[in-house]
Design a protein around this motif. Structure first.
Motif, PDB file in Angstrom:
ATOM      1  N   GLU A   1       4.247   2.533   7.160  1.00  0.00           N
ATOM      2  CA  GLU A   1       5.605   2.457   6.638  1.00  0.00           C
ATOM      3  C   GLU A   1       6.320   1.221   7.181  1.00  0.00           C
ATOM      4  N   GLU A   2       6.099   0.898   8.464  1.00  0.00           N
ATOM      5  CA  GLU A   2       6.728  -0.304   9.042  1.00  0.00           C
ATOM      6  C   GLU A   2       6.229  -1.565   8.345  1.00  0.00           C
TER       7      GLU A   2
ATOM      8  N   GLN B   1       8.218  -4.520   6.111  1.00  0.00           N
ATOM      9  CA  GLN B   1       8.107  -5.952   6.310  1.00  0.00           C
ATOM     10  C   GLN B   1       7.735  -6.664   5.025  1.00  0.00           C
ATOM     11  N   LEU B   2       7.074  -5.956   4.160  1.00  0.00           N
ATOM     12  CA  LEU B   2       6.611  -6.575   2.907  1.00  0.00           C
ATOM     13  C   LEU B   2       7.547  -6.312   1.739  1.00  0.00           C
TER      14      LEU B   2
ATOM     15  N   TYR C   1       1.178  -3.370  -4.644  1.00  0.00           N
ATOM     16  CA  TYR C   1      -0.212  -3.018  -4.325  1.00  0.00           C
ATOM     17  C   TYR C   1      -0.285  -1.827  -3.376  1.00  0.00           C
ATOM     18  N   ILE C   2       0.570  -1.860  -2.334  1.00  0.00           N
ATOM     19  CA  ILE C   2       0.531  -0.779  -1.361  1.00  0.00           C
ATOM     20  C   ILE C   2       0.905   0.538  -2.003  1.00  0.00           C
ATOM     21  N   LYS C   3       1.887   0.509  -2.886  1.00  0.00           N
ATOM     22  CA  LYS C   3       2.268   1.742  -3.546  1.00  0.00           C
ATOM     23  C   LYS C   3       1.168   2.234  -4.461  1.00  0.00           C
TER      24      LYS C   3
ATOM     25  N   PRO D   1      -0.069  -7.763   7.004  1.00  0.00           N
ATOM     26  CA  PRO D   1      -0.028  -6.296   7.280  1.00  0.00           C
ATOM     27  C   PRO D   1      -1.411  -5.730   7.504  1.00  0.00           C
ATOM     28  N   GLU D   2      -2.420  -6.291   6.905  1.00  0.00           N
ATOM     29  CA  GLU D   2      -3.774  -5.779   7.120  1.00  0.00           C
ATOM     30  C   GLU D   2      -4.190  -5.979   8.570  1.00  0.00           C
ATOM     31  N   GLN D   3      -3.799  -7.183   9.107  1.00  0.00           N
ATOM     32  CA  GLN D   3      -4.151  -7.447  10.493  1.00  0.00           C
ATOM     33  C   GLN D   3      -3.426  -6.493  11.424  1.00  0.00           C
TER      34      GLN D   3
END
Length: 827
Positions: A700-701, A705-706, A715-717, A775-777
């Motif tokens: 969620e954090e 940020q994105l 994409y995340i959704k 965010p992946e990192q």
């Protein structure tokens, strides 16, 4: 028979008559006894031909008294001889309260005393004999010796008819001096019907002296007894006959022979004395007459005339009442002590002479040989079936289905069933097959075998169920292996309790052979005997207490088995869970044991029924238990050999974790040893889900940020992060490492990871880790902060020869490619 007149006549003869050498006569007992008592003062010898009273046999009181007729007591030696002839050793007496009869009874008691003949009851009566007759029957007197007159005889036989003391089981012996057709004179004075009286009288034996000898030899008079009788009857004409006439005739000859003997003695002494010189004060001549009469002996019309202490040793006749008339059936010669039965003319109403008492023949109620054979055959069939199950279990012990069902425990179940079967052979052995000592040993052996067999069979069955219960219900058993050795120890503990109870039972209060006697029953063959059934039992002093202890222990064992079966009813692995069959077995065995114990107790007096019930209960319980345990396995193995590996996924829900009911747990492979770790895996699964929850917060954090990047946010959704809550599963791998890799590869092939650029092709070639602030990192850093679940955390997997691994399958995750490259759960 007037005492005063008789005594006056005697004194007148002494005073006014010539000198009398002897006194001949005396018919009435009272007059005769008075005169005989006073003869010693006149040195006179008296000879009576009709006085039969036993009182006159007293030589101290009547030293000069003789009689040619036997006294009433003379019948007693004859009765003794008759009793011995028919082997009657137990009699009873029934006497009218009159001195004459009482004296005969008293003398008879003395005669029988030293002859091994028991007088079991002595009854007397004055007017009503029914009470005495009833007492005789109550004392089981079969041979009755009666002393009473004709009037009382009618009453006695009426009472005998009412008490059913007549017929083939009874023999009456009464005086035989009654008048001909004596009963007709007294029948009206009784309450009996004539036919009933005659029925009761039928077969009685009368005992009396013989009026005339039946011998055809010539007597001292030159006549035979038959010639004498003919001449007597001719001279008598129409006059009344007396049964004493023969004794009177022989009495005259006794006096003649006495005087002749005395004259010969006086001539031999050369004292020139004559019998005419006798006077009442001449004691010497009186003594000579006395000795001469006592030594007189000849054959007369009444038989051989011999005196013993003044008493005639005569002939006694026996008559029997047959078809309303008296028939002579035998005679007793007192001189030679000889009994003669005339051509077996005595007719008894049964097939044989009556018994002197109720012959009680103890008959052992034994188990029927055909019944024992049938039940033994069924038992052998049951043992053959158990042997077949044992062979099946040993042969297929390496099969997955049999291996998972604990073959060692199965062997114990079969062993217990065979021991139970074997006890049937011992329960059927009674006194008809073995000796008393052997039977007493069997009492203990069969109890031990049945008790141990029951505990072995059900103990092994319940131990198996306890292991399933411990694995799936008891969280305290986490990361512990329950091997067959522990189950054998549990069964051994149960057997140890059995042995403690049985040893205490044997030492403190051992089983003994007891005999229970039942009421007498008539002989089925109609013989004059009674059958007293007897039964052998195995009992001890405190039988109820010991049985209560055994039943209580077995009952607790059954309740424990029912509890385990109920607790494990939801475990859906057929190879492991026998709870349904255990419940069915416990139900059937419990019901059959309760019914069998009740029926067996109620039929303890019927050994065939009792043995049949006990044997059928044991056969049914043993057979149903073995069939419920092994028949389903046999059918499954025959019809579907791979059933144990095909049904590997099952649903298991714990009542204590209802809040987690939405989470389903898949089990792909559980073997006999690894099932004990299921609870540990579920606990680890819960911990991992908590980690995923924390991971959701981090995501969620990242999303926040994105937010300024619409493409990434979209994409995340589009990729559902909550899929992490559904990705944990438990898989069963093969023993080899290559197998592990192959299964993992197949899993990845069947569930290929979603590509990062599926929604945006422009990003497919870009490595997600290149951007350190991406965010992946950040997600990768978070995941790597948790310690991996490495193989060293699962030592129990190696111990079972196969690895049970926990892996995370991340479906549709944008970084799946590098997560597989850098897994957060190591394999």
């Amino acid at each position: 028979c007037d005492n005063a007149k008789g005594l006056k006549a005697f004194y007148d003869a002494i005073k006014y008559g010539p000198n009398h050498l002897m006194v001949f006569g005396g018919v009435c007992a009272t007059v005769t006894s008075i005169i005989a008592e006073s003869l010693k003062g006149w040195n006179l010898v008296q000879l009576s031909f009709a006085a039969t009273t036993p009182e006159l046999a007293d030589k101290k009181k009547y030293p000069y008294f003789f009689r040619t007729v036997p006294s009433d007591n003379a019948v007693n030696p004859a009765i003794l001889k008759l009793l011995k002839h028919y082997h009657w050793k137990r009699v009873g007496t029934l006497t009218q309260d009159v001195q004459r009869f009482s004296e005969v009874r008293n003398d008879l008691t003395g005669v029988l005393y030293g002859e091994d003949i028991e007088i079991s009851d002595t009854e007397s009566f004055s007017n009503d004999p029914c009470t005495s007759v009833k007492k005789l029957k109550g004392n089981d007197v079969r041979i009755i010796l009666g002393q009473f007159d004709e009037e009382m005889a009618v009453k006695v036989f009426c009472c005998a008819y009412e008490e059913e003391m007549y017929g083939s089981k009874y023999q009456w012996i009464i005086p035989g001096w009654y008048e001909n057709l004596w009963w007709e004179s007294w029948i009206n004075s009784s309450q009996c019907l004539s036919k009933n009286l005659l029925a009761a009288m039928e077969g009685y034996i009368g005992v009396d002296f013989e009026p005339l000898s039946s011998n055809t030899n010539k007597t001292i008079s030159g006549r035979t007894p038959q010639q004498y009788e003919k001449e007597y009857n001719a001279k008598r004409g129409d006059g009344q006959s007396s049964k004493f006439h023969g004794y009177a005739y022989d009495g005259i000859w006794v006096i003649a022979r006495t005087l002749q003997r005395a004259m010969n003695y006086l001539n031999s002494t050369k004292k020139h004395q004559k019998i005419e010189d006798f006077n009442y004060t001449n004691h010497k001549l009186g003594k000579i007459f006395l000795d001469a009469m006592n030594e007189t002996r000849f054959f007369g019309v009444t038989g051989e005339v011999v005196f013993r202490n003044g008493e005639r040793m005569g002939t006694i006749k026996f008559t029997q009442f047959q078809e309303q008339k008296e028939v002579k059936v035998g005679e007793y010669n007192a001189v030679h002590d000889q009994l003669v039965i005339i051509n077996n003319s005595i007719r008894f109403q049964g097939l044989e002479p009556p018994k002197d008492k109720t012959i009680i023949q103890e008959e052992l109620r034994k188990i029927s040989l055909p019944l024992y054979s049938i039940l033994s055959a069924l038992t052998i069939l049951g043992m053959i079936m158990a042997s077949a199950f044992l062979f099946f279990n040993i042969k297929n012990r390496n099969q997955k289905l049999i291996k998972m069902s604990s073959p060692y425990m199965n062997n114990l179940i079969i062993l217990g069933g065979m021991l139970s079967y074997a006890s049937i052979f011992l329960f059927g052995l009674d006194g008809s097959f073995v000796s008393e000592k052997t039977f007493e040993t069997l009492c203990t052996v069969r109890t031990w075998i049945l008790t141990v067999g029951y505990t072995t069979a059900f103990g092994a069955m319940f131990a198996k169920t306890w292991r399933v219960h411990a694995i799936f219900k008891n969280v305290k058993m986490k990361k512990k292996i329950i091997k067959d050795q522990k189950l054998l120890g549990i069964v051994g503990g149960m057997l140890l309790i059995d042995l403690c109870i049985l040893i205490c039972w044997q030492v403190v209060d051992p089983l003994r052979r007891t005999v229970e006697k039942y009421n007498m029953e008539p002989d089925p063959a109609g013989r004059d005997i009674s059958i007293r059934p007897i039964l052998e039992h195995c009992e001890n002093t405190h039988m109820t207490i010991w049985l209560g202890i055994v039943y209580a222990y077995k009952g607790l064992l059954m309740l424990f088995g029912c509890f385990l079966a109920w607790e494990t009813r939801n475990v859906s692995i057929p190879a492991l869970n026998d709870s349904k069959y255990i419940g069915m077995s416990v139900y059937n065995v419990g019901i059959m044991c309760i019914i069998g114990a009740a029926v067996s107790f109620l039929t303890r007096d019927q050994p065939n029924v009792q043995f049949c019930i006990v044997a059928l209960v044991i056969i049914f319980c043993s057979t149903i238990t073995l069939c419920l345990v092994f028949v389903p396995k046999l059918i499954t193995l025959r019809t579907n050999p791979d059933a144990a590996t095909q049904n590997r996924r099952f649903q298991f829900t714990q009542n204590q974790k209802k809040e987690d009911s939405k989470t389903s747990t898949s089990v792909t492979s559980v073997n006999q040893a690894s099932t004990s770790r299921l609870e540990g895996l579920q606990s680890e699964n819960h911990r991992l889900r908590m980690k995923i929850t924390e991971l959701d917060k981090d995501l969620e954090e990242v999303t926040m940020q994105l937010q300024d990047t619409p493409e990434k946010t979209t994409y995340i959704k589009q990729n559902h992060y909550q899929d992490l809550n559904d990705i944990l599963s438990i898989r069963n791998f093969t023993d080899s490492k290559d197998g592990e890799k192959a299964i993992l590869k197949n899993h990845l092939d069947q569930n290929p990871p979603a590509q990062w650029g599926s929604s945006d092709p422009s990003r497919t070639s870009k490595d997600p880790i290149e951007d350190i602030n991406s965010p992946e990192q950040n997600l990768y850093d978070k995941l790597m902060s948790y310690p991996p679940l490495a193989e060293q955390d699962l030592p129990w997997a190696k111990a079972q020869g196969s690895a049970t691994l926990v892996c995370a399958r991340i479906s549709h995750f944008p970084t799946a490619a590098w997560l597989h490259k850098h897994p957060f759960i190591s394999v």
